[in-house]
Write a protein that holds these residues in place. Sequence first.
Motif, PDB file in Angstrom:
ATOM      1  N   TYR A 117     -71.215 -23.465  13.300  1.00 19.12           N
ATOM      2  CA  TYR A 117     -72.027 -24.595  12.824  1.00 19.12           C
ATOM      3  C   TYR A 117     -71.563 -24.986  11.432  1.00 19.12           C
ATOM      4  O   TYR A 117     -71.408 -24.143  10.553  1.00 19.12           O
ATOM      5  CB  TYR A 117     -73.510 -24.231  12.784  1.00 19.12           C
ATOM      6  CG  TYR A 117     -74.359 -25.346  12.229  1.00 19.12           C
ATOM      7  CD1 TYR A 117     -74.717 -26.427  13.023  1.00 19.12           C
ATOM      8  CD2 TYR A 117     -74.760 -25.346  10.894  1.00 19.12           C
ATOM      9  CE1 TYR A 117     -75.462 -27.481  12.514  1.00 19.12           C
ATOM     10  CE2 TYR A 117     -75.508 -26.387  10.374  1.00 19.12           C
ATOM     11  CZ  TYR A 117     -75.855 -27.451  11.185  1.00 19.12           C
ATOM     12  OH  TYR A 117     -76.583 -28.488  10.672  1.00 19.12           O
TER      13      TYR A 117
ATOM     14  N   PHE B 251     -72.713 -31.958  10.714  1.00 17.68           N
ATOM     15  CA  PHE B 251     -74.008 -32.484  11.148  1.00 17.68           C
ATOM     16  C   PHE B 251     -74.430 -33.666  10.283  1.00 17.68           C
ATOM     17  O   PHE B 251     -74.968 -34.656  10.794  1.00 17.68           O
ATOM     18  CB  PHE B 251     -75.072 -31.394  11.099  1.00 17.68           C
ATOM     19  CG  PHE B 251     -76.421 -31.878  11.556  1.00 17.68           C
ATOM     20  CD1 PHE B 251     -76.680 -32.054  12.907  1.00 17.68           C
ATOM     21  CD2 PHE B 251     -77.413 -32.162  10.631  1.00 17.68           C
ATOM     22  CE1 PHE B 251     -77.923 -32.526  13.331  1.00 17.68           C
ATOM     23  CE2 PHE B 251     -78.657 -32.625  11.042  1.00 17.68           C
ATOM     24  CZ  PHE B 251     -78.908 -32.809  12.403  1.00 17.68           C
TER      25      PHE B 251
ATOM     26  N   HIS C 184     -69.532 -31.372  19.033  1.00 16.58           N
ATOM     27  CA  HIS C 184     -70.193 -30.906  17.820  1.00 16.58           C
ATOM     28  C   HIS C 184     -71.628 -30.468  18.092  1.00 16.58           C
ATOM     29  O   HIS C 184     -72.128 -29.534  17.446  1.00 16.58           O
ATOM     30  CB  HIS C 184     -70.176 -31.998  16.753  1.00 16.58           C
ATOM     31  CG  HIS C 184     -68.804 -32.320  16.246  1.00 16.58           C
ATOM     32  ND1 HIS C 184     -67.871 -31.345  15.964  1.00 16.58           N
ATOM     33  CD2 HIS C 184     -68.198 -33.515  15.982  1.00 16.58           C
ATOM     34  CE1 HIS C 184     -66.749 -31.909  15.534  1.00 16.58           C
ATOM     35  NE2 HIS C 184     -66.920 -33.217  15.541  1.00 16.58           N
TER      36      HIS C 184
ATOM     37  N   ARG D 128     -72.183 -26.812  18.987  1.00 21.78           N
ATOM     38  CA  ARG D 128     -72.117 -25.809  17.922  1.00 21.78           C
ATOM     39  C   ARG D 128     -73.465 -25.123  17.705  1.00 21.78           C
ATOM     40  O   ARG D 128     -73.529 -23.960  17.313  1.00 21.78           O
ATOM     41  CB  ARG D 128     -71.659 -26.444  16.606  1.00 21.78           C
ATOM     42  CG  ARG D 128     -70.225 -26.983  16.622  1.00 21.78           C
ATOM     43  CD  ARG D 128     -69.916 -27.742  15.344  1.00 21.78           C
ATOM     44  NE  ARG D 128     -68.591 -28.337  15.345  1.00 21.78           N
ATOM     45  CZ  ARG D 128     -67.489 -27.749  14.889  1.00 21.78           C
ATOM     46  NH1 ARG D 128     -67.574 -26.526  14.381  1.00 21.78           N
ATOM     47  NH2 ARG D 128     -66.326 -28.355  14.922  1.00 21.78           N
ATOM     48  N   PHE D 129     -74.577 -25.858  17.955  1.00 24.29           N
ATOM     49  CA  PHE D 129     -75.903 -25.279  17.787  1.00 24.29           C
ATOM     50  C   PHE D 129     -76.119 -24.084  18.720  1.00 24.29           C
ATOM     51  O   PHE D 129     -76.892 -23.174  18.403  1.00 24.29           O
ATOM     52  CB  PHE D 129     -76.980 -26.330  18.068  1.00 24.29           C
ATOM     53  CG  PHE D 129     -77.167 -27.317  16.956  1.00 24.29           C
ATOM     54  CD1 PHE D 129     -77.830 -26.953  15.787  1.00 24.29           C
ATOM     55  CD2 PHE D 129     -76.679 -28.612  17.070  1.00 24.29           C
ATOM     56  CE1 PHE D 129     -78.015 -27.861  14.762  1.00 24.29           C
ATOM     57  CE2 PHE D 129     -76.869 -29.526  16.037  1.00 24.29           C
ATOM     58  CZ  PHE D 129     -77.530 -29.154  14.885  1.00 24.29           C
TER      59      PHE D 129
ATOM     60  N   PHE E 194     -72.589 -21.125  17.857  1.00 25.52           N
ATOM     61  CA  PHE E 194     -72.351 -20.392  16.606  1.00 25.52           C
ATOM     62  C   PHE E 194     -72.945 -18.979  16.596  1.00 25.52           C
ATOM     63  O   PHE E 194     -72.404 -18.087  15.930  1.00 25.52           O
ATOM     64  CB  PHE E 194     -72.844 -21.198  15.390  1.00 25.52           C
ATOM     65  CG  PHE E 194     -74.308 -21.084  15.087  1.00 25.52           C
ATOM     66  CD1 PHE E 194     -74.811 -19.999  14.364  1.00 25.52           C
ATOM     67  CD2 PHE E 194     -75.205 -22.055  15.499  1.00 25.52           C
ATOM     68  CE1 PHE E 194     -76.165 -19.895  14.070  1.00 25.52           C
ATOM     69  CE2 PHE E 194     -76.544 -21.958  15.208  1.00 25.52           C
ATOM     70  CZ  PHE E 194     -77.035 -20.876  14.504  1.00 25.52           C
TER      71      PHE E 194
ATOM     72  N   ALA F 217     -80.154 -23.280  11.471  1.00 28.14           N
ATOM     73  CA  ALA F 217     -79.010 -24.114  11.105  1.00 28.14           C
ATOM     74  C   ALA F 217     -79.458 -25.440  10.502  1.00 28.14           C
ATOM     75  O   ALA F 217     -78.885 -25.920   9.520  1.00 28.14           O
ATOM     76  CB  ALA F 217     -78.141 -24.354  12.343  1.00 28.14           C
TER      77      ALA F 217
END
Length: 228
Positions: free
Chosen positions: A57, A62, A75, A78-79, A82, A127
């Motif tokens: 992340y 973001f 992208h 990634r949440f 990670f 995050a």
Amino acid sequence: MSSPDTQAPLNPLPPVVVALFLVILGVEATFFLGSRGLVGGPMAVGWRTAAIQDYGYNADVFRWMLQNNVWPLEHLQRFLTFPFIHGTFTHALFAGVMLLALGKFVGEVFAQWAVLALFLLSGIAGALIFTLFAGAQPWVIGAFPGVYGLIGGFTYLMWLKLGQMGEQQYRAFTLIGVLMGLQLVFGLLFGANSTWIAEVAGFGAGFILSIFLAPGGWRRIHQRIRRN
């Protein structure tokens, strides 16, 4: 009554916790074998770095998505990815051990899907909150934000138990207090980075989510609404 001879000496770990641990272990084993040149050829030495770049992340990424209202799947994933990428073997080892310990306790009370939701949603919340305070180091990797979410679940269960016993409920926060104290000590000795924000936020999210995810959570909420 079941015979003591037929009972397992230890309660089995919840399957979802074992599955999460095995994913972490599998990813780390791949990095280890690649770094030793046992799989993947010469390029495998850089697998860990490449995985952090592709699946870790990044708060700057973001912010870019938010500013441009562009949400590419590469992208957004990634949440969810990670938590399974760690910086070192030791990082993964400590996260995995805490996952097993806290996951076992929480998983004996929560439904399997609730444990998974608690781990993943706490990581996502950690995050997002980290993004608000991230400085020069925009990366978050590793399972700790999700594990701290499980600590939040553990704390909520202890808070309920102490309340039922008529004891002081603030004692439920002893574990997170000790962990934060250790974070402070290690930060003073070896230097700290801002990823602790994601972990604390993961804890807070885990505690709040547990109000809804714990067995009977919705029933307790409805009862309070009716009383009010």
